[in-house]
Design an enzyme around this catalytic site. Structure first.
Site, PDB file in Angstrom:
ATOM      1  N   HIS A 126       8.721   2.705   1.640  1.00 21.84           N
ATOM      2  CA  HIS A 126       9.703   2.198   2.558  1.00 21.84           C
ATOM      3  C   HIS A 126      10.749   2.988   3.078  1.00 21.84           C
ATOM      4  O   HIS A 126      11.380   2.910   4.214  1.00 21.84           O
ATOM      5  CB  HIS A 126      10.184   0.846   1.734  1.00 21.84           C
ATOM      6  N   GLU A 142       3.766  -3.793  -3.383  1.00 16.49           N
ATOM      7  CA  GLU A 142       5.245  -3.926  -4.023  1.00 16.49           C
ATOM      8  C   GLU A 142       4.707  -3.351  -5.681  1.00 16.49           C
ATOM      9  O   GLU A 142       3.692  -3.770  -6.178  1.00 16.49           O
ATOM     10  CB  GLU A 142       5.813  -5.046  -4.178  1.00 16.49           C
ATOM     11  N   HIS A 153       6.347   0.252  -1.904  1.00 17.75           N
ATOM     12  CA  HIS A 153       7.705  -0.308  -2.302  1.00 17.75           C
ATOM     13  C   HIS A 153       7.708  -0.242  -3.990  1.00 17.75           C
ATOM     14  O   HIS A 153       6.899  -0.529  -4.530  1.00 17.75           O
ATOM     15  CB  HIS A 153       7.854  -1.556  -2.109  1.00 17.75           C
ATOM     16  N   TYR A 154       8.926  -0.362  -4.418  1.00 20.66           N
ATOM     17  CA  TYR A 154       9.265  -0.781  -5.524  1.00 20.66           C
ATOM     18  C   TYR A 154       9.949  -1.933  -5.627  1.00 20.66           C
ATOM     19  O   TYR A 154      10.591  -2.141  -4.770  1.00 20.66           O
ATOM     20  CB  TYR A 154      10.156   0.112  -6.626  1.00 20.66           C
ATOM     21  N   THR A 155      10.056  -2.784  -6.642  1.00 21.00           N
ATOM     22  CA  THR A 155      10.620  -4.313  -6.679  1.00 21.00           C
ATOM     23  C   THR A 155      11.917  -4.334  -7.121  1.00 21.00           C
ATOM     24  O   THR A 155      12.996  -5.068  -6.543  1.00 21.00           O
ATOM     25  CB  THR A 155       9.714  -5.256  -7.530  1.00 21.00           C
TER      26      THR A 155
END
Length: 264
Positions: A147, A100, A25-27
Site C-alpha cells: 500500500h 490484508e 496491507h497490514y490491518t
C-alpha cells in the site's frame, strides 16, 4: 428473449483480465478488530484477510490453525487501496486484488512501530499470492506492491518488516539482481549519485507517482516508501548509493527500455 449464443464464436486475443495488481496491507488491528473493520458498515474492505494465528482474539473466535479468509469475491471491487497510483494508473481498486494481513503496526512517541509477521502468515500469504498470480498473468512482478508503494506518504503498510525478498524467492514480486546492483553501486561510488531530477525520472519509470516529490520533504517521503519495500534495513528516506543502486538494478531487470531513456 433473443437467444444469446455464448460459445459459437469466442475472442481469443482481444481482451485481458481486470486484475493487474496485487496489493498487500497490514490491518494495524487484531483479528477481531480487523473483521469488524473489513466486514462492517465502514468504507473499507479487502478480498482476503490473513490472520495472525498467535493473536488471542483469533483463538477466542474458535480458530486453532492458520486460515485465510475470502471477504470479497475477486470479481468484485474491494475498497482497500483508496487514493492510489502506479505506473500512470490511478484508482487501483478498479484493477487489483487486496490482501490484508493482521499486524499490530502502530504509532508510538511520534514514530511507527512495526512488529514482525508470524511465519505462518508469511507462508499463507505466499501461497495465496502464488495462486493469484497463476490465475492472473497480467500481474507482473513489478505489480506486486505494498500500500505504501501506491499511496506514497499516506500509507506505510505492509511496512519494513514484511519479507519481500522471501516472497520474491518463492516467485512473487520483484527484486534486484545482486550482480547488477553491485555494478551500479561501484558506478555511483566512483561517479557520485545521480541528481534529483534523474532520480525522480528513475522512480517514475519504475512506477512510483512523483508529482509531489519535487521538494525536499516530498522526495524524502518517496525514498522512504521505496526503502521500506527494497531496503528495509534503513528507511529514513535519505538517498544513498545503496538505494540508488537498487532502483537502477530494478529498472535494468524489469524495464530495460525505460532505463535506456535515462542518460546517466
Amino acid at each position: 428473449m433473443t437467444p444469446i449464443l455464448f460459445n459459437t464464436y469466442r475472442s481469443v486475443q482481444g481482451f485481458n483480465k481486470r486484475v493487474r495488481f496485487l496489493i498487500l496491507h497490514y490491518t494495524a488491528l487484531d483479528f477481531a478488530g480487523s473483521i469488524k473493520a473489513l466486514t462492517g458498515s465502514g468504507q473499507v474492505s479487502a478480498h482476503y484477510l490473513a490472520p495472525d494465528p498467535s493473536d488471542p482474539s483469533y483463538q477466542q473466535a474458535g480458530f486453532k490453525q492458520m486460515n485465510l479468509f475470502n471477504l470479497v469475491d475477486e470479481n468484485d471491487r474491494a475498497w482497500h487501496a483508496g487514493a492510489s497510483s502506479w505506473d500512470g494508473r490511478s484508482n487501483l481498486n478498479d484493477s487489483s486484488i487486496g490482501v490484508e494481513i493482521v499486524n499490530l503496526a502502530r504509532e508510538d512517541k511520534g514514530g511507527m512501530v512495526f512488529p514482525p509477521y508470524h511465519p505462518q502468515q508469511v507462508e499463507a500469504v505466499t501461497e495465496l499470492a502464488q495462486n493469484i498470480l497463476a490465475r492472473y498473468p497480467d500481474i507482473s512482478p513489478v505489480n506486486v506492491l505494498g500500500h505504501s508503494d501506491i499511496a506514497v506518504g499516506r500509507k506505510s503498510d505492509p511496512g519494513p518488516m514484511f519479507p519481500w525478498l522471501e516472497l520474491h524467492q518463492a516467485g512473487v514480486g520483484a527484486w534486484p539482481e545482486a550482480e547488477t546492483q553491485r555494478k551500479y553501486t561501484e558506478q555511483f561510488q566512483q561517479q557520485g549519485l545521480p541528481g534529483r531530477e534523474k532520480m525522480l525520472e528513475a522512480f517514475k519509470h519504475y512506477g512510483y507517482e512523483v508529482a509531489a516529490a519535487g521538494g525536499d520533504a516530498g522526495f524524502t517521503t518517496l525514498v522512504r516508501a521505496f526503502q521500506m519495500h527494497f531496503r528495509a534495513g534503513d528507511y529514513r528516506g535519505a538517498l544513498d548509493v545503496e538505494t540508488a543502486a537498487i532502483l537502477f538494478a530494478l529498472l535494468e531487470r524489469y524495464w530495460p527500455k525505460r532505463l535506456a531513456l535515462i542518460k546517466l
